[in-house]
Design an enzyme around this catalytic site. Structure first.
Site, PDB file in Angstrom:
ATOM      1  N   ASP A  13      36.221  38.781  46.988  1.00 47.07           N
ATOM      2  CA  ASP A  13      36.517  39.131  48.380  1.00 47.07           C
ATOM      3  C   ASP A  13      38.018  39.072  48.623  1.00 47.07           C
ATOM      4  O   ASP A  13      38.550  38.123  49.209  1.00 47.07           O
ATOM      5  CB  ASP A  13      35.769  38.200  49.332  1.00 47.07           C
ATOM      6  CG  ASP A  13      34.271  38.431  49.293  1.00 47.07           C
ATOM      7  OD1 ASP A  13      33.859  39.558  48.958  1.00 47.07           O
ATOM      8  OD2 ASP A  13      33.512  37.494  49.584  1.00 47.07           O
ATOM      9  N   ASP A  62      28.408  45.614  46.638  1.00 52.59           N
ATOM     10  CA  ASP A  62      27.872  45.071  47.888  1.00 52.59           C
ATOM     11  C   ASP A  62      28.422  45.856  49.077  1.00 52.59           C
ATOM     12  O   ASP A  62      29.293  45.383  49.801  1.00 52.59           O
ATOM     13  CB  ASP A  62      28.248  43.588  47.981  1.00 52.59           C
ATOM     14  CG  ASP A  62      27.772  42.933  49.268  1.00 52.59           C
ATOM     15  OD1 ASP A  62      26.794  43.420  49.852  1.00 52.59           O
ATOM     16  OD2 ASP A  62      28.392  41.929  49.682  1.00 52.59           O
ATOM     17  N   LYS A  64      26.122  47.512  51.259  1.00 52.30           N
ATOM     18  CA  LYS A  64      25.083  47.458  52.297  1.00 52.30           C
ATOM     19  C   LYS A  64      24.889  48.815  52.978  1.00 52.30           C
ATOM     20  O   LYS A  64      24.994  48.953  54.196  1.00 52.30           O
ATOM     21  CB  LYS A  64      25.420  46.385  53.332  1.00 52.30           C
ATOM     22  CG  LYS A  64      25.569  44.980  52.757  1.00 52.30           C
ATOM     23  CD  LYS A  64      25.867  43.969  53.868  1.00 52.30           C
ATOM     24  CE  LYS A  64      26.060  42.570  53.312  1.00 52.30           C
ATOM     25  NZ  LYS A  64      27.333  42.415  52.550  1.00 52.30           N
ATOM     26  N   PHE A  65      24.561  49.825  52.197  1.00 50.64           N
ATOM     27  CA  PHE A  65      24.392  51.166  52.743  1.00 50.64           C
ATOM     28  C   PHE A  65      23.307  51.190  53.821  1.00 50.64           C
ATOM     29  O   PHE A  65      22.259  50.550  53.689  1.00 50.64           O
ATOM     30  CB  PHE A  65      24.019  52.150  51.633  1.00 50.64           C
ATOM     31  CG  PHE A  65      25.078  52.322  50.582  1.00 50.64           C
ATOM     32  CD1 PHE A  65      26.378  52.642  50.928  1.00 50.64           C
ATOM     33  CD2 PHE A  65      24.769  52.173  49.236  1.00 50.64           C
ATOM     34  CE1 PHE A  65      27.361  52.814  49.962  1.00 50.64           C
ATOM     35  CE2 PHE A  65      25.728  52.341  48.259  1.00 50.64           C
ATOM     36  CZ  PHE A  65      27.028  52.659  48.611  1.00 50.64           C
ATOM     37  N   ASP A  67      22.049  54.383  56.467  1.00 52.08           N
ATOM     38  CA  ASP A  67      22.261  55.703  57.054  1.00 52.08           C
ATOM     39  C   ASP A  67      20.922  56.435  57.022  1.00 52.08           C
ATOM     40  O   ASP A  67      19.896  55.831  56.722  1.00 52.08           O
ATOM     41  CB  ASP A  67      23.343  56.457  56.263  1.00 52.08           C
ATOM     42  CG  ASP A  67      24.152  57.407  57.132  1.00 52.08           C
ATOM     43  OD1 ASP A  67      23.529  58.252  57.818  1.00 52.08           O
ATOM     44  OD2 ASP A  67      25.393  57.330  57.128  1.00 52.08           O
ATOM     45  N   THR A 122      23.479  36.146  56.529  1.00 49.68           N
ATOM     46  CA  THR A 122      23.431  34.683  56.564  1.00 49.68           C
ATOM     47  C   THR A 122      24.249  34.081  57.695  1.00 49.68           C
ATOM     48  O   THR A 122      24.090  32.897  58.005  1.00 49.68           O
ATOM     49  CB  THR A 122      23.907  34.084  55.230  1.00 49.68           C
ATOM     50  OG1 THR A 122      25.230  34.544  54.955  1.00 49.68           O
ATOM     51  CG2 THR A 122      22.982  34.467  54.096  1.00 49.68           C
ATOM     52  N   ARG A 182      27.259  26.973  48.445  1.00 46.71           N
ATOM     53  CA  ARG A 182      28.425  26.096  48.464  1.00 46.71           C
ATOM     54  C   ARG A 182      28.148  24.869  47.600  1.00 46.71           C
ATOM     55  O   ARG A 182      27.228  24.112  47.893  1.00 46.71           O
ATOM     56  CB  ARG A 182      28.739  25.641  49.900  1.00 46.71           C
ATOM     57  CG  ARG A 182      29.143  26.766  50.847  1.00 46.71           C
ATOM     58  CD  ARG A 182      30.523  27.295  50.506  1.00 46.71           C
ATOM     59  NE  ARG A 182      30.960  28.313  51.444  1.00 46.71           N
ATOM     60  CZ  ARG A 182      30.795  29.613  51.280  1.00 46.71           C
ATOM     61  NH1 ARG A 182      30.163  30.067  50.214  1.00 46.71           N
ATOM     62  NH2 ARG A 182      31.247  30.470  52.173  1.00 46.71           N
ATOM     63  N   GLY A 211      31.643  32.551  46.654  1.00 44.21           N
ATOM     64  CA  GLY A 211      32.950  33.130  46.911  1.00 44.21           C
ATOM     65  C   GLY A 211      34.071  32.125  46.864  1.00 44.21           C
ATOM     66  O   GLY A 211      34.568  31.749  45.807  1.00 44.21           O
ATOM     67  N   ARG A 212      34.477  31.646  48.041  1.00 44.15           N
ATOM     68  CA  ARG A 212      35.677  30.828  48.174  1.00 44.15           C
ATOM     69  C   ARG A 212      35.715  29.557  47.329  1.00 44.15           C
ATOM     70  O   ARG A 212      36.795  29.182  46.861  1.00 44.15           O
ATOM     71  CB  ARG A 212      35.910  30.517  49.658  1.00 44.15           C
ATOM     72  CG  ARG A 212      36.532  31.701  50.396  1.00 44.15           C
ATOM     73  CD  ARG A 212      36.411  31.598  51.901  1.00 44.15           C
ATOM     74  NE  ARG A 212      35.095  32.050  52.364  1.00 44.15           N
ATOM     75  CZ  ARG A 212      34.826  32.388  53.608  1.00 44.15           C
ATOM     76  NH1 ARG A 212      35.768  32.312  54.529  1.00 44.15           N
ATOM     77  NH2 ARG A 212      33.625  32.801  53.952  1.00 44.15           N
TER      78      ARG A 212
END
EC number: 4.1.1.23
Length: 233
Positions: A13, A62, A64-65, A67, A122, A182, A211-212
């Site tokens: 990210d 990622d 997240k389509f 339409d 989330t 986490r 992620g972080r």
């Protein structure tokens, strides 16, 4: 390509290609896959996926389509042609949209990416759902969308680990991809419905997005190794 030996997916990210690749160069493709999201893909285009694949990583795209069915199916087809390992769409796009994506991938003679549905983000709690006209608990909405995803032939779902036990019980064939992971002692940030890696796997999650706690660590390789050690017990 080195086959990944863990369920871990590290979220890249970052706003730039350079920052994402700096982290990727510190990670072992045998210990994690990587996730490319909207910000990185928009700033770097498809070249970032090709570069990561060349480095030996399996890539979760990622985006997240969401339409109309044909447009979404063509986007999923384009992702498959890039060589991604996993791609996702919003279940709230409906049964016909998800089924169109499944049908498009079935036409491919080569490898097919895992087709994953996004249920409830989330970060969303009951009051957030109420704000968009859904007077339900997040878990109830997740189960509704999961039933649609299974009917459409999806491979799995993105969901909170707190929803995983009920989803595994109701839809055992679906693979569960869990963000909001986490390690013990980490800050919650903007993810609300969270568990530790070991707790998430025990709850029924198949893949864990982190992620972080890794990307912002002083030593990302060491942070990744610590999470691997935690889940291996």
């Amino acid at each position: 390509m080195s086959a990944c030996q863990t369920p871990l997916i590290v979220a890249l990210d970052f706003p730039t290609r350079e920052a994402a690749l700096k982290l990727a160069d510190q990670l072992d493709p045998a210990l994690c896959r990587v996730k490319v999201g909207k910000e990185l893909f928009t700033s770097s285009a498809s070249g970032i996926v090709e570069t990561l694949c060349d480095k030996g990583f399996e890539v979760f795209l990622d985006l997240k389509f969401h339409d109309i069915p044909n447009t979404t199916a063509m986007a999923v087809k384009a992702a498959a042609e890039m060589g991604v390992w996993m791609v996702n769409v919003h279940c709230s796009g409906g049964l016909r949209m998800m089924a169109a994506c499944r049908e498009e991938l079935a036409k491919r003679s080569g490898p097919q990416p895992l087709l994953i549905g996004v249920t409830v983000l989330t970060s969303m709690e009951r009051e957030d759902l109420a704000g968009i006209g859904l007077d339900v608990d997040p878990q109830e909405q997740v189960l509704r969308l999961a039933a649609l995803a299974e009917k459409a032939g999806m491979d799995g779902l993105v969901c909170s680990a707190l929803e995983a036990p009920a989803l595994k019980a109701a839809h055992p064939s679906l693979q569960l991809v869990t963000p909001g992971i986490r390690p013990a002692g980490s800050a919650q940030d903007d993810q609300r419905r969270i568990l530790t890696p070991r707790q998430a796997l025990d709850a029924g999650s198949d893949y864990l997005v982190i992620g972080r706690p890794i990307s912002q660590a002083a030593d990302p390789a060491q942070a990744l190794a610590a999470v691997v050690a935690e889940i291996r017990g």
